[in-house]
Design a protein around this motif. Structure first.
Motif: not given
Lengths: 385, 295
Positions: A223, A225-229, B41, B66, B73, B77, B91
């Motif tokens: 999660i 990592r996902r937030l990092k983008v 990315e 961004k 990814l 998750a 998000f």
């Protein structure tokens, strides 16, 4: 900055929702400490007000002997246990004496008393002629000299009752009487000791466990990592997590104090704002521990077991259930130096004795110091991925 | 270029993607597809080289990039115990420009599951949510890392439909895959990647054309057959035999088939289960690398 706040509060909101949908987390945060408190409070909380049991072997069996027993039974916190001939199916005096003796030795009775046959007659003769012709009626009382002190307490109570009987029979008024005044003390009972400790314990568990588990989960599941983008600031995520944990601690703090005050009559002396401040400081300190654990652990399972290794010994040694002074001497210096002990001490001093911030500066300072150490370790180990 | 100690995971590759196309990076596991995508990315930094997205330099304009890209990814998750809508809304708040949650939910066909918790989603639905999260900011460029890996065929086709609709909506999409059917069906341009290098890059039909042989005849032989015996058949350019299946790559399928049927039964072997198929990107990959995509 606006965006930062918006992101942090959106994340906090989501985290809060997720928490309240997690039954297991709810149990550990809210019910576990309450359960501990209620169980221990019911069993040990009011140690002094447990009924004293006084055994009576009534060999007289008249209205007068019954009246004496009734007078004892009517007292607060005292209960009569009969060892009567008729009720025991006409058992002999020796058998009844033996069974009372056994109960006394086992600690089921504080004392037992034998009212001799003729008690009624002795009383009556005194009332009639006001002289002491036959000598006093002898009430034999057996008491256990164990370390509870209950035997002596019961003896004192009996002496008082007998004194009253004497005055009544002699038709005289006492010359000197004690004038007892009840004073509520906030530190005497076990439950009073326990409640601030439970509060400290819960602050510790919330700080260490929830942060360690939530951070490790977010990293392990990708999660973070996902937030990092996304453009979200990392600091907003961290601030949100710390804030939600704090709010959750406040909720459980409210529950613990409510149960303590309403169910166990704990008398809160201290300033509530100061109590909250102490909980905030404690929670921040233990949060840094949580971050350090999550930084070290690779999986959620290992985060949980490391957190357990840190928190469990603290729970037992940290002045929550057992005062440090009652621990074996060799462990006392260690126990007293734990951050949980310091937090518990500060909370106790404020909650029960109404001390101010300046008076608890030493334990609070120790908690803050632990927080700084935890922060430095967490900073050193912390990683996003 | 990206190195991990001794290993150079991605080495000297140069890709340029046209707007409003689907660009596919096809290669076996470990080829360096994900590493390449993650450098673009912004999850990883490259040791050498530069990346530009819509004219913005990767290293200089991180924040701006961004805002205009969407990313799915490989191991997706999301926070547990939130619903699909809550996750998409969460998000969305991260971006300056965002689509309404309902619009995103519609794009990834999750209307039925909008208020279900993520833990209740099937693999395909979870993957569609992951793609939905890449769409919350209405990005111009979308990166999808093996979007259909691990899905059953029905869920895979459903996801292809979602991705094709994104192209229709004018998005530029970069995806990685190790399924050649996926690359053939979805991609305008395919880059074939192996051991950290791009070995070929073109439209799927052009890549297949480079084989020079548009069809293959496949059969199973009963009895003993020396593959070399097949090489002399008319039109045959190449013979590949593996696991009992013989593939004759041919420039003239009719002539080859005639000759095969004629030979069958004469030299102690018989051709059975004969199929004619079009050459695929898999054949291109085998030709270029000597290995299969999935091994």
């Amino acid at each position: 900055m606006n965006k930062w706040l918006e992101n942090a509060s959106a994340f906090a909101k989501a985290d809060f929702k997720a928490f309240f949908r997690d039954r297991q987390a709810m149990f550990w945060t809210f019910f576990f400490p309450i359960m501990f408190m209620v169980l221990l409070g019911v069993v040990f909380g009011n140690a002094q007000v447990i009924d004293l049991k006084i055994g009576v072997i009534d060999e007289d069996g008249t209205g007068a002997s019954l009246a004496l027993a009734d007078q004892i039974d009517g007292l607060e916190n005292v209960k009569i246990v009969w060892y009567n001939g008729t009720e025991g199916g006409g058992t002999s005096f020796e058998a009844r004496n033996a069974s009372a003796r056994t109960a006394l030795e086992k600690g089921d009775l504080a004392v037992y008393m034998i009212i001799p046959a003729g008690y009624n007659r002795t009383l009556a003769s005194h009332s009639a002629n006001g002289t002491n012709a036959t000598g006093p009626a002898l009430l034999t009382v057996y008491y256990a000299n164990d370390n509870t002190g209950n035997g002596r307490v019961a003896l004192t109570i009996l002496a008082q009752v007998i004194g009253q009987v004497n005055f009544a029979v002699l038709n005289e008024q006492p010359v000197v009487v004690a004038n007892p005044q009840e004073v509520t003390v906030s530190r005497g009972r076990y439950i009073d000791y326990l409640v601030p400790g439970i509060l400290a314990m819960n602050t510790m568990f919330s700080g260490i466990f929830s942060i360690a588990v939530v951070m490790t989960t977010m990293r392990q599941k990708g999660i973070l990592r996902r937030l990092k983008v996304t453009p979200v600031a990392k600091s907003a995520i961290l601030a949100a997590l710390i804030t939600t944990r704090m709010l959750i601690i406040f909720v459980s703090m409210g529950l613990i104090l409510a149960v303590g005050v309403l169910a166990f009559g704990v008398d809160l002396q201290g300033n509530l704002v100061l109590l909250i401040l102490l909980v905030v400081i404690g929670s921040l300190t233990f949060t840094t521990f949580g971050f350090a654990v999550s930084a070290y652990a690779k999986t959620v399972e290992s985060a949980e077991s490391i957190a357990n290794t840190v928190a469990m010994p603290m729970m037992f040694l940290g002045d929550v259930f057992l005062p440090v002074a009652n621990m074996p001497a060799f462990i006392q210096p260690v126990a007293a130096a734990l951050p949980l002990s310091y937090l518990g001490t500060a909370l106790r001093d404020v909650a029960l004795e109404g001390k101010g911030l300046l008076e608890v500066l030493l334990p609070v300072g120790a908690v803050v110091l632990y927080g700084i150490i935890g922060f430095l370790i967490a900073m050193k180990l912390f990683r996003w991925e | 270029m990206k190195r991990y100690g001794e290993l150079t995971a991605v080495n000297g590759i140069s890709l340029s993607v046209e707007e409003k196309q689907i660009f596919g990076i096809l290669g076996p596991n470990g080829a360096g597809k994900t590493t390449t995508l993650e450098i673009v990315e912004g999850i990883r930094d490259s040791d050498e080289g530069e990346v530009k997205i819509l004219g913005l330099d990767r290293a200089m304009k991180k924040k701006e990039i961004k805002e205009i890209i969407g990313v799915q990814l490989q191991s997706t998750a999301t926070p547990d115990r939130l619903t699909v809508r809550e996750t998409i809304e969460l998000f969305g708040t991260f971006y300056e420009h965002r689509l309404p949650a309902d619009k995103v939910i519609e794009q990834v066909q999750l209307e039925q599951k909008a208020d279900s918790r993520i833990e209740e989603l099937s693999g395909g639905q979870a993957q569609r949510l992951a793609i939905g999260l890449a769409l919350v900011n209405d990005p111009k460029v979308i990166f999808l890392d093996e979007p259909t890996t691990g899905l059953d065929p029905a869920a895979r086709r459903n996801l292809w439909e979602v991705i094709e609709n994104l192209r229709k909506a004018g998005k530029t999409i970069v995806l990685t895959t190790h399924y050649m059917e996926e690359a053939e069906r979805l991609c305008d341009i395919v880059a074939i990647m192996d051991q950290g290098k791009i070995v070929a890059q073109d439209t799927p039909p052009n890549l297949i054309k480079t084989l020079g042989e548009s069809q293959a005849i496949e059969f199973v032989a009963s009895g003993t057959l020396e593959p070399s015996e097949l090489e002399g058949l008319p039109g045959v350019t190449r013979v590949v035999s593996s696991e009992g299946v013989h593939s004759l790559f041919t420039t003239d399928a009719t002539a080859t088939l005639h000759a095969l049927v004629e030979r069958s039964g004469r030299n102690g072997w018989k051709a059975e289960d004969i199929k004619i198929r079009q050459a695929t990107l898999e054949d291109v990959f085998v030709r270029l690398t000597g290995r299969r995509l999935r091994e």
